[in-house]
Scaffold this motif. Structure first.
Motif, PDB file in Angstrom:
ATOM      1  N   LEU A   1       0.834  -1.203   0.000  1.00  0.00           N
ATOM      2  CA  LEU A   1       0.000   0.000   0.000  1.00  0.00           C
ATOM      3  C   LEU A   1       0.869   1.253   0.000  1.00  0.00           C
ATOM      4  O   LEU A   1       0.565   2.237  -0.690  1.00  0.00           O
ATOM      5  N   LEU A   2       1.969   1.236   0.744  1.00  0.00           N
ATOM      6  CA  LEU A   2       2.864   2.396   0.792  1.00  0.00           C
ATOM      7  C   LEU A   2       3.462   2.668  -0.579  1.00  0.00           C
ATOM      8  O   LEU A   2       3.626   3.829  -0.975  1.00  0.00           O
ATOM      9  N   ILE A   3       3.774   1.621  -1.319  1.00  0.00           N
ATOM     10  CA  ILE A   3       4.352   1.798  -2.645  1.00  0.00           C
ATOM     11  C   ILE A   3       3.361   2.482  -3.583  1.00  0.00           C
ATOM     12  O   ILE A   3       3.740   3.280  -4.440  1.00  0.00           O
ATOM     13  N   THR A   4       2.059   2.200  -3.400  1.00  0.00           N
ATOM     14  CA  THR A   4       1.056   2.797  -4.290  1.00  0.00           C
ATOM     15  C   THR A   4       0.809   4.275  -4.003  1.00  0.00           C
ATOM     16  O   THR A   4       0.123   4.939  -4.772  1.00  0.00           O
ATOM     17  N   VAL A   5       1.358   4.803  -2.906  1.00  0.00           N
ATOM     18  CA  VAL A   5       1.229   6.236  -2.609  1.00  0.00           C
ATOM     19  C   VAL A   5       2.203   6.977  -3.522  1.00  0.00           C
ATOM     20  O   VAL A   5       3.397   7.052  -3.246  1.00  0.00           O
ATOM     21  N   ASP A   6       1.707   7.503  -4.622  1.00  0.00           N
ATOM     22  CA  ASP A   6       2.565   8.099  -5.648  1.00  0.00           C
ATOM     23  C   ASP A   6       2.319   9.594  -5.838  1.00  0.00           C
ATOM     24  O   ASP A   6       2.817  10.188  -6.781  1.00  0.00           O
ATOM     25  N   GLY A   7       1.514  10.214  -4.966  1.00  0.00           N
ATOM     26  CA  GLY A   7       1.227  11.628  -5.122  1.00  0.00           C
ATOM     27  C   GLY A   7       0.175  11.927  -6.166  1.00  0.00           C
ATOM     28  O   GLY A   7      -0.117  13.102  -6.434  1.00  0.00           O
ATOM     29  N   LYS A   8      -0.431  10.885  -6.750  1.00  0.00           N
ATOM     30  CA  LYS A   8      -1.481  11.055  -7.755  1.00  0.00           C
ATOM     31  C   LYS A   8      -2.805  10.463  -7.277  1.00  0.00           C
ATOM     32  O   LYS A   8      -3.856  11.011  -7.540  1.00  0.00           O
ATOM     33  N   ARG A   9      -2.744   9.322  -6.569  1.00  0.00           N
ATOM     34  CA  ARG A   9      -3.969   8.703  -6.054  1.00  0.00           C
ATOM     35  C   ARG A   9      -4.453   9.453  -4.817  1.00  0.00           C
ATOM     36  O   ARG A   9      -3.658   9.774  -3.939  1.00  0.00           O
ATOM     37  N   ASP A  10      -5.759   9.707  -4.755  1.00  0.00           N
ATOM     38  CA  ASP A  10      -6.300  10.396  -3.593  1.00  0.00           C
ATOM     39  C   ASP A  10      -6.532   9.403  -2.455  1.00  0.00           C
ATOM     40  O   ASP A  10      -6.336   8.190  -2.606  1.00  0.00           O
ATOM     41  N   ALA A  11      -6.944   9.927  -1.292  1.00  0.00           N
ATOM     42  CA  ALA A  11      -7.082   9.094  -0.098  1.00  0.00           C
ATOM     43  C   ALA A  11      -8.144   8.013  -0.289  1.00  0.00           C
ATOM     44  O   ALA A  11      -7.967   6.872   0.165  1.00  0.00           O
TER      45      ALA A  11
END
Length: 236
Positions: free
Chosen positions: A32-42
């Motif tokens: 899940l941390l890897i998918t935090v790319d600054g484009k996906r919202d919460a």
């Protein structure tokens, strides 16, 4: 115009935790941390967290550990000026423009009379060139790491979506099977399955089904139900 909300982003600590050889986080939480790319919202990250079996608190766990920073609330929009304020602002702006023009003329005259600056020493130029080279190398390294993370995040997202689809299909299969085994006495279980959105909750629901099947039939039929559902979920 309202200020757009910035999506959640990784912190510096998160980048350290995702460095090669670092496996301190549980696999699902790391994914899940890897998918935090600054484009996906919460909201999208929470959906991915549920697909990874983390429930609804996967993103909040990353925030609590200092690995993800949430966006700050947008600043309130400025109120429009009334006619009197607009007129005063225009007058002040015109006055400021006149002063700026006079100052620019004086500055230009002073610059013309001043002597040209001496050229920078050769050593300073070499130092600046070396510093620029290091900056370019660092930027290239960061881009390479980011590209690897984006590729890994995309793969994890696809896996999460596949697992979510497999869970939905297995839910329908299990509900049909328990309906046949209980012969119309599955009303409560049918209501409970609607609340299942993660594999952990699904396993809890399967346990309830086995208890009901064992009570109305026997332990052997309950074991067959558990095995059939488990094989369907694993096969996808």
């Amino acid at each position: 115009m309202q200020t757009s909300v910035t999506p959640p982003r990784k912190t510096e600590l998160a980048r350290q935790m995702l460095a090669p050889g670092q496996r301190q986080l549980p696999p699902a939480l790391r994914a899940l941390l890897i998918t935090v790319d600054g484009k996906r919202d919460a909201q999208e990250l929470q959906r991915l967290g549920r697909g990874l079996g983390l429930g609804d608190d996967g993103l909040s766990r990353l925030v609590d550990q200092g690995l993800v920073e949430l966006p700050r609330p947008p600043r309130p929009a400025e109120l429009p000026m009334g006619p009197a304020s607009a007129s005063a602002s225009a007058s002040a702006s015109a006055s400021a423009s006149a002063s700026a023009s006079a100052s620019a003329s004086a500055s230009a005259s002073a610059s013309a009379s001043a002597s040209a600056p001496a050229p920078a020493p050769a050593s300073a130029s070499a130092s600046a060139s070396a510093s620029a080279s290091v900056s370019v190398s660092s930027a290239s390294a960061i881009q390479a790491v980011d590209a690897e993370e984006v590729a890994e995040a995309a793969a994890m997202a696809r896996q999460a979506q596949a697992r979510a689809k497999r869970l939905v299909a297995t839910k329908f299969f299990a509900l049909d099977l328990v309906t046949r085994m209980l012969a119309g006495r599955e009303g409560e279980l049918r209501d409970l399955v609607r609340q299942v959105d993660t594999e952990s909750r699904f396993q809890e629901w399967v346990n309830h089904c086995c208890e009901r099947i064992e009570a109305h039939a026997d332990a052997e039929r309950a074991a067959k139900f558990r095995d059939s559902v488990g094989q369907t979920l694993a096969a996808g």
